[in-house]
Design a protein around this motif. Structure first.
Motif, PDB file in Angstrom:
ATOM      1  N   ILE A  47       0.870   4.919   4.320  1.00  0.00           N
ATOM      2  CA  ILE A  47       1.073   3.572   3.797  1.00  0.00           C
ATOM      3  C   ILE A  47      -0.131   3.220   2.924  1.00  0.00           C
ATOM      4  O   ILE A  47      -1.232   2.976   3.428  1.00  0.00           O
ATOM      5  CB  ILE A  47       1.223   2.546   4.935  1.00  0.00           C
ATOM      6  N   PHE A  48       0.069   3.216   1.614  1.00  0.00           N
ATOM      7  CA  PHE A  48      -1.005   2.916   0.670  1.00  0.00           C
ATOM      8  C   PHE A  48      -1.127   1.400   0.515  1.00  0.00           C
ATOM      9  O   PHE A  48      -0.187   0.731   0.088  1.00  0.00           O
ATOM     10  CB  PHE A  48      -0.729   3.557  -0.690  1.00  0.00           C
ATOM     11  N   LEU A  49      -2.296   0.878   0.867  1.00  0.00           N
ATOM     12  CA  LEU A  49      -2.570  -0.556   0.764  1.00  0.00           C
ATOM     13  C   LEU A  49      -3.291  -0.800  -0.555  1.00  0.00           C
ATOM     14  O   LEU A  49      -4.515  -0.738  -0.649  1.00  0.00           O
ATOM     15  CB  LEU A  49      -3.435  -1.003   1.952  1.00  0.00           C
ATOM     16  N   ALA A  50      -2.495  -1.071  -1.593  1.00  0.00           N
ATOM     17  CA  ALA A  50      -3.045  -1.147  -2.949  1.00  0.00           C
ATOM     18  C   ALA A  50      -3.132  -2.589  -3.432  1.00  0.00           C
ATOM     19  O   ALA A  50      -2.621  -2.947  -4.494  1.00  0.00           O
ATOM     20  CB  ALA A  50      -2.192  -0.310  -3.905  1.00  0.00           C
ATOM     21  N   VAL A  51      -3.763  -3.423  -2.625  1.00  0.00           N
ATOM     22  CA  VAL A  51      -3.947  -4.821  -3.002  1.00  0.00           C
ATOM     23  C   VAL A  51      -5.443  -5.120  -3.073  1.00  0.00           C
ATOM     24  O   VAL A  51      -6.273  -4.382  -2.539  1.00  0.00           O
ATOM     25  CB  VAL A  51      -3.258  -5.777  -2.002  1.00  0.00           C
ATOM     26  N   LYS A  52      -5.778  -6.214  -3.724  1.00  0.00           N
ATOM     27  CA  LYS A  52      -7.183  -6.587  -3.896  1.00  0.00           C
ATOM     28  C   LYS A  52      -7.795  -6.978  -2.553  1.00  0.00           C
ATOM     29  O   LYS A  52      -7.083  -7.450  -1.651  1.00  0.00           O
ATOM     30  CB  LYS A  52      -7.298  -7.751  -4.884  1.00  0.00           C
ATOM     31  N   PRO A  53      -9.108  -6.793  -2.395  1.00  0.00           N
ATOM     32  CA  PRO A  53      -9.755  -7.103  -1.114  1.00  0.00           C
ATOM     33  C   PRO A  53      -9.482  -8.521  -0.629  1.00  0.00           C
ATOM     34  O   PRO A  53      -9.257  -8.744   0.570  1.00  0.00           O
ATOM     35  CB  PRO A  53     -11.248  -6.896  -1.419  1.00  0.00           C
ATOM     36  N   GLN A  54      -9.480  -9.477  -1.545  1.00  0.00           N
ATOM     37  CA  GLN A  54      -9.282 -10.876  -1.144  1.00  0.00           C
ATOM     38  C   GLN A  54      -7.848 -11.179  -0.698  1.00  0.00           C
ATOM     39  O   GLN A  54      -7.587 -12.215  -0.100  1.00  0.00           O
ATOM     40  CB  GLN A  54      -9.701 -11.824  -2.270  1.00  0.00           C
ATOM     41  N   MET A  55      -6.927 -10.247  -0.978  1.00  0.00           N
ATOM     42  CA  MET A  55      -5.534 -10.412  -0.558  1.00  0.00           C
ATOM     43  C   MET A  55      -5.202  -9.593   0.686  1.00  0.00           C
ATOM     44  O   MET A  55      -4.128  -9.753   1.278  1.00  0.00           O
ATOM     45  CB  MET A  55      -4.595  -9.990  -1.701  1.00  0.00           C
ATOM     46  N   MET A  56      -6.111  -8.724   1.085  1.00  0.00           N
ATOM     47  CA  MET A  56      -5.820  -7.758   2.139  1.00  0.00           C
ATOM     48  C   MET A  56      -5.535  -8.428   3.486  1.00  0.00           C
ATOM     49  O   MET A  56      -4.613  -8.029   4.207  1.00  0.00           O
ATOM     50  CB  MET A  56      -6.973  -6.768   2.281  1.00  0.00           C
ATOM     51  N   GLY A  57      -6.308  -9.434   3.830  1.00  0.00           N
ATOM     52  CA  GLY A  57      -6.142 -10.078   5.130  1.00  0.00           C
ATOM     53  C   GLY A  57      -4.760 -10.661   5.321  1.00  0.00           C
ATOM     54  O   GLY A  57      -4.094 -10.405   6.337  1.00  0.00           O
ATOM     55  N   ASP A  58      -4.309 -11.454   4.361  1.00  0.00           N
ATOM     56  CA  ASP A  58      -2.989 -12.079   4.469  1.00  0.00           C
ATOM     57  C   ASP A  58      -1.884 -11.025   4.468  1.00  0.00           C
ATOM     58  O   ASP A  58      -0.895 -11.147   5.211  1.00  0.00           O
ATOM     59  CB  ASP A  58      -2.771 -13.055   3.309  1.00  0.00           C
ATOM     60  N   MET A  59      -2.041  -9.997   3.631  1.00  0.00           N
ATOM     61  CA  MET A  59      -1.001  -8.967   3.557  1.00  0.00           C
ATOM     62  C   MET A  59      -0.887  -8.213   4.878  1.00  0.00           C
ATOM     63  O   MET A  59       0.216  -8.015   5.408  1.00  0.00           O
ATOM     64  CB  MET A  59      -1.302  -7.998   2.414  1.00  0.00           C
ATOM     65  N   LEU A  60      -2.027  -7.788   5.435  1.00  0.00           N
ATOM     66  CA  LEU A  60      -1.989  -7.047   6.693  1.00  0.00           C
ATOM     67  C   LEU A  60      -1.481  -7.912   7.844  1.00  0.00           C
ATOM     68  O   LEU A  60      -0.764  -7.429   8.727  1.00  0.00           O
ATOM     69  CB  LEU A  60      -3.371  -6.484   7.012  1.00  0.00           C
ATOM     70  N   SER A  61      -1.829  -9.173   7.827  1.00  0.00           N
ATOM     71  CA  SER A  61      -1.326 -10.083   8.864  1.00  0.00           C
ATOM     72  C   SER A  61       0.196 -10.169   8.812  1.00  0.00           C
ATOM     73  O   SER A  61       0.869 -10.222   9.857  1.00  0.00           O
ATOM     74  CB  SER A  61      -1.938 -11.475   8.668  1.00  0.00           C
ATOM     75  N   SER A  62       0.746 -10.132   7.604  1.00  0.00           N
ATOM     76  CA  SER A  62       2.198 -10.268   7.436  1.00  0.00           C
ATOM     77  C   SER A  62       2.971  -9.044   7.915  1.00  0.00           C
ATOM     78  O   SER A  62       4.170  -9.138   8.201  1.00  0.00           O
ATOM     79  CB  SER A  62       2.542 -10.556   5.972  1.00  0.00           C
ATOM     80  N   ILE A  63       2.300  -7.881   7.990  1.00  0.00           N
ATOM     81  CA  ILE A  63       3.001  -6.661   8.436  1.00  0.00           C
ATOM     82  C   ILE A  63       2.507  -6.178   9.796  1.00  0.00           C
ATOM     83  O   ILE A  63       2.942  -5.121  10.268  1.00  0.00           O
ATOM     84  CB  ILE A  63       2.858  -5.518   7.405  1.00  0.00           C
ATOM     85  N   SER A  64       1.611  -6.922  10.425  1.00  0.00           N
ATOM     86  CA  SER A  64       0.994  -6.453  11.674  1.00  0.00           C
ATOM     87  C   SER A  64       2.025  -6.219  12.778  1.00  0.00           C
ATOM     88  O   SER A  64       1.928  -5.238  13.524  1.00  0.00           O
ATOM     89  CB  SER A  64      -0.087  -7.437  12.137  1.00  0.00           C
ATOM     90  N   GLU A  65       3.014  -7.096  12.906  1.00  0.00           N
ATOM     91  CA  GLU A  65       4.022  -6.924  13.947  1.00  0.00           C
ATOM     92  C   GLU A  65       4.895  -5.705  13.676  1.00  0.00           C
ATOM     93  O   GLU A  65       5.302  -4.995  14.603  1.00  0.00           O
ATOM     94  CB  GLU A  65       4.885  -8.184  14.065  1.00  0.00           C
ATOM     95  N   THR A  66       5.180  -5.456  12.401  1.00  0.00           N
ATOM     96  CA  THR A  66       5.962  -4.275  12.032  1.00  0.00           C
ATOM     97  C   THR A  66       5.204  -3.005  12.387  1.00  0.00           C
ATOM     98  O   THR A  66       5.773  -2.064  12.964  1.00  0.00           O
ATOM     99  CB  THR A  66       6.284  -4.291  10.527  1.00  0.00           C
ATOM    100  N   LEU A  67       3.914  -2.963  12.056  1.00  0.00           N
ATOM    101  CA  LEU A  67       3.100  -1.791  12.392  1.00  0.00           C
ATOM    102  C   LEU A  67       3.043  -1.599  13.911  1.00  0.00           C
ATOM    103  O   LEU A  67       3.154  -0.472  14.413  1.00  0.00           O
ATOM    104  CB  LEU A  67       1.690  -1.956  11.838  1.00  0.00           C
ATOM    105  N   LYS A  68       2.900  -2.695  14.633  1.00  0.00           N
ATOM    106  CA  LYS A  68       2.797  -2.628  16.095  1.00  0.00           C
ATOM    107  C   LYS A  68       4.082  -2.098  16.728  1.00  0.00           C
ATOM    108  O   LYS A  68       4.060  -1.453  17.784  1.00  0.00           O
ATOM    109  CB  LYS A  68       2.476  -4.016  16.650  1.00  0.00           C
ATOM    110  N   SER A  69       5.211  -2.332  16.055  1.00  0.00           N
ATOM    111  CA  SER A  69       6.503  -1.915  16.612  1.00  0.00           C
ATOM    112  C   SER A  69       6.763  -0.413  16.460  1.00  0.00           C
ATOM    113  O   SER A  69       7.659   0.119  17.129  1.00  0.00           O
ATOM    114  CB  SER A  69       7.636  -2.684  15.927  1.00  0.00           C
TER     115      SER A  69
END
Length: 267
Positions: free
Chosen positions: A63-85
Motif C-alpha cells: 500500500i503506497f501512501l503517496a500523500v503529503k506529510p501534512q495530509m498523512m494523519g487524516d488519511m491514515l485515520s480514515s483507513i485505520s479500521e480497514t487496515l485493522k480488519s
C-alpha cells in the motif's frame, strides 16, 4: 488482491504508478486520489483499477501512501479500521518527506510493517533514484517483491532511516537544481545568439553526458573537471566566474536548506 495500491496520485505518485504498472501490469494496480479526473485518466492510460482509499487499503499487498506529510494523519485515520480488519499480511510504503516509520505506525493505529522510500521524479522515465529503508522484520522475499515492483523506476538503494532525509535532500530535491542550471545555461546561450531550442538541447545533452561519464569513470569529479580546463582556456574562465559568484556555496546551501525543511515536515 492487487500487487500494489496507491493512495495519492500527485506528481510523484503518478510517476510511481506508471513505473509499477509497467513492471506488473496495470490490472494488478489499484489507485485512489481526491481528483476523480486524475484517477480516470490514469486508469484509462494504464489499465489500473480506479478505486478509493479503503478499497486500496483492503485489497493491496503493498500500500503506497503517496500523500503529503501534512495530509498523512487524516488519511491514515480514515483507513485505520480497514487496515485493522485485515487478516492477511500487507506492507505500508510511505513516501512522505521527513516522516519516520514509527510515526506512520502511530498514525495508522497498528504495528504494521513499513518501508519508507524517497523517490525522485525521474522515476517516470526509468532514471530515478529511490532510497528505501525497510523494517527489519520485512523478509528478503518481500524486499525482492518490492524491488520488482519498482524495477522500471531507476536505481534503488537501501539506506538507514537516520540518513534518508539527508540523502533525499540531494536525490529527491536535486532534479529541481539541475533544471535551474540547465535553464540558466540555455538562457546564456540565447544571449550569445543561439536559438532557444538548440541552447536547451545542448544544455540537456551536456548534463546527461557529464553525469554518465562521472558515473562510469573511476576518476574524482575534481579530476574530470580539471580535464576540461585547458590552461588559459575558455572553461577555466567559466569556472572562475562560477566560483566568484558563489556557485559551490549556493549549491551546498540549497541541499542544507532542503534537509532542514524535510526534518521540519516530519515533526
Amino acid at each position: 488482491m492487487f500487487k500494489a495500491g496507491f493512495i495519492g496520485a500527485g506528481n510523484m505518485g503518478s510517476a510511481l504508478i506508471r513505473a509499477v504498472s509497467t513492471a506488473v501490469g496495470g490490472e494488478n494496480v489499484a489507485i485512489s486520489d481526491c481528483s476523480k479526473e486524475k484517477i480516470k485518466n490514469l486508469s484509462d492510460e494504464l489499465g489500473c483499477k480506479a478505486s478509493d482509499n479503503n478499497e486500496v487499503a483492503l485489497n493491496s499487498k503493498f500500500i503506497f501512501l503517496a500523500v503529503k506529510p501534512q495530509m498523512m494523519g487524516d488519511m491514515l485515520s480514515s483507513i485505520s479500521e480497514t487496515l485493522k480488519s485485515r487478516k492477511d499480511r500487507f506492507i505500508l510504503v510511505t513516501i512522505a518527506a521527513g516522516m519516520a516509520k514509527d510515526k506512520i505506525r502511530t498514525l495508522s493505529g497498528g504495528n504494521y510493517p513499513v518501508i519508507r522510500i524517497m523517490p525522485n521524479t525521474p522515476v517516470s522515465v526509468n532514471c530515478g533514484m529511490i532510497l528505501y529503508s525497510p523494517d527489519a522484520e520485512i523478509t528478503d522475499g518481500e524486499i525482492a517483491e518490492f524491488k520488482d515492483l519498482l524495477k522500471f523506476s531507476g536505481e534503488l538503494d537501501m539506506i538507514d532511516e537516520t540518513k534518508i532525509d539527508a540523502a533525499s535532500a540531494i536525490s529527491g530535491c536535486g532534479p529541481a537544481y539541475v533544471y535551474i542550471f540547465a535553464e540558466a545555461m540555455a538562457d546564456a546561450g540565447v544571449e550569445c545568439g543561439l536559438p532557444r531550442n538548440k541552447a536547451i538541447d545542448y544544455a540537456v545533452q551536456t548534463i546527461l553526458g557529464a553525469a554518465e561519464l562521472m558515473k562510469k569513470s573511476d576518476k574524482h569529479s575534481a579530476q574530470l573537471k580539471d580535464e576540461v580546463c585547458s590552461p588559459a582556456g575558455s572553461t577555466i574562465c567559466g569556472v572562475r566566474a562560477l566560483e566568484e559568484n558563489g556557485f559551490r556555496a549556493a549549491s551546498i546551501k540549497a541541499v542544507l536548506a532542503a534537509y532542514k525543511r524535510t526534518v521540519e515536515l516530519g515533526k
